[in-house]
Scaffold this active site. Structure first.
Site, short mmCIF file in Angstrom:
data_model
loop_
_atom_site.label_atom_id
_atom_site.label_comp_id
_atom_site.label_asym_id
_atom_site.label_seq_id
_atom_site.Cartn_x
_atom_site.Cartn_y
_atom_site.Cartn_z
N GLY A 130 -7.54 0.05 -3.10
CA GLY A 130 -7.72 1.40 -3.61
C GLY A 130 -9.08 2.01 -3.35
O GLY A 130 -9.19 3.16 -2.93
N GLU B 129 -0.71 -10.24 -3.71
CA GLU B 129 0.36 -9.29 -3.40
C GLU B 129 0.91 -9.56 -2.00
O GLU B 129 2.13 -9.64 -1.78
CB GLU B 129 -0.24 -7.89 -3.49
CG GLU B 129 0.71 -6.72 -3.49
CD GLU B 129 -0.08 -5.43 -3.71
OE1 GLU B 129 -0.13 -4.96 -4.85
OE2 GLU B 129 -0.65 -4.91 -2.74
#
Length: 451
Positions: A30, A96
């Protein structure tokens, strides 16, 4: 729109079928891309109807990945992994990625698409450069814990596997252009967003859809082609166009299927504002458009769709003025507006309207052949695929009046469902009194029976 495709998610010890909830899962760091590349990417995905999972706003970050995130990965069809300089600094991103690989790499590696945002692909494959620095820190941090070190090794393997897959190196390239290319690739892989019409509604239509598809000459990617479909009401014009539209729409930058008659607005004004608004709404997701007149609408259509590869279907065109948004000749204005490879389909009972507006070809929808007519009738009159033994002769007599007309077959079949022999014969008497043999009169008789 979420997908309902069944996929397989497996590990070394088990495999189970799940239902996909997302078209694409985007994994990214992010702080590197949230306010630039991925923000624009998510906007483009949304505009193109691709349902994407964005992990940076759903769950709080921590050492362990939330179970909901793991579930979102398992319920996604495709994966975009945006590699940036700080991607490997996040244990969250690495876990992830490892779970994405666990679900996909062995069974279907083509579902994972890497994007190298500001790093060299070789640095990701070899864990060198920024990735080497980050992994040195991870190994220093976990060197006393055997299980953690084994996990770090799985992260390395996941990075190497994904970095070897086909994707995009977008360093020093136009981001808008690359996002467009990425979205087009996703649309191609995902295929149609909707399934074709149920087989029961496509009895006898498959061959006609194939014939019509040939008329579009989809292989001519540099041409803008305008094709009409003509034929009497209920013959299957819309069914043919809609089935093909659902099959190929995902291949285009913009697409819409507009019912012109119903979009024309109250009072049947002598302009096409309703059509223009609906066209822009479907193509560009534009809400509450303020278009003061047809000339302003034409400007908005031509400017906002300029050079886009489009598939536009205008259904139920009954009057010449309904195409005024395209001036005198639809082909001319669309050449000026849409990009190469675009296809426009106009559906009308009135072949003259199609010819007058410069279509390249008019496809004449034909009645069903005998076998298809029998099959469609049985589906509606008997709710099965064969003629009930006691009604064979009565069925053939009924079909002699409907002339292979799909709508008439369905309507009269439904009107006879559940009736006895005497009631069937009563319907045949009324049909025999239709001296003109006009199919519209057959429909009226059937609708009256349905009440």
């Amino acid at each position: 729109m979420a997908s309902n495709t069944i996929i397989q998610c497996g590990s070394s010890s088990s495999s189970h079928a799940i239902i996909t909830a997302y078209d694409v899962f985007v994994s990214f760091r992010g702080e590197d891309t949230r306010n630039n590349f991925t923000a624009f990417l998510f906007d483009s995905l949304s505009q193109n109807g691709i349902h994407a999972f964005k992990d940076d706003t759903h769950f709080p970050k921590g050492e362990s990945i939330a179970p909901e995130l793991l579930q979102a990965i398992e319920e996604s069809r495709l994966f975009l992994v945006v590699f940036s300089k700080n991607y490997a600094s996040s244990t969250w991103c690495l876990r992830e990625l490892a779970h994405i690989c666990n679900c996909t790499i062995e069974a279907s590696p083509s579902r994972v698409l890497p994007i190298f945002y500001d790093v060299d692909p070789s640095e990701v494959r070899k864990q060198s450069g920024y990735f080497g620095i980050d992994f040195a820190e991870h190994e220093e941090r976990f060197r006393e814990d055997k299980e953690e070190m084994e996990e770090v090794q799985r992260w390395r393997e996941a990075l190497t596997q994904v970095a070897h897959l086909s994707g995009w190196d977008i360093r020093n390239k136009s981001q808008p252009a690359m996002i467009k290319e990425i979205v087009q690739k996703l649309k191609y892989i995902l295929g149609p967003k909707f399934q074709n019409l149920p087989n029961g509604n496509l009895v006898g239509m498959e061959s006609r859809i194939e014939e019509f598809e040939k008329c579009l000459a989809l292989e001519l990617v540099s041409d803008v082609r305008v094709v009409g479909i003509s034929g009497m009401g209920g013959i299957g014009k819309t069914t043919i166009a809609l089935a093909l539209y659902k099959k190929i729409a995902h291949q285009y930058d913009v697409h819409c299927f507009v019912d012109v008659e119903n979009s024309y607005g109250p009072g049947r004004q002598s302009n096409s504002l309703g059509v223009q608004k609906e066209l822009l709404h479907q193509c560009l997701n534009c809400e509450n458009l303020q278009i003061s007149d047809v000339f302003r609408g034409y400007y908005m259509v031509s400017s906002r769709l300029h050079n886009k590869r489009g598939l536009i279907v205008l259904d139920n065109v009954s009057r010449d003025e309904q195409l005024c948004m395209f001036t005198e000749n639809i082909e001319t204005i669309l050449y000026e507006c849409l990009g190469e490879g675009s296809r426009i389909i106009i559906i009308s009972r009135n072949e003259h309207i199609l010819r007058a507006h410069g279509v390249n070809y008019v496809y004449q929808a034909q009645p069903l052949n005998h076998d298809n007519a029998v099959q469609l009738f049985c589906k509606n009159a008997f709710k099965c695929d064969y003629i009930m033994s006691d009604y064979k002769m009565l069925t053939y007599r009924v079909l002699s009046y409907v002339q292979g007309h799909p709508l008439a077959i369905k309507v009269i079949g439904k009107s006879l469902f559940g009736l006895n022999d005497s009631q069937w014969r009563g319907t045949l008497v009324r049909l025999s009194e239709n001296k003109s043999k006009d199919i519209m009169n057959v429909l009226r008789i059937s609708y009256d029976d349905l009440e």
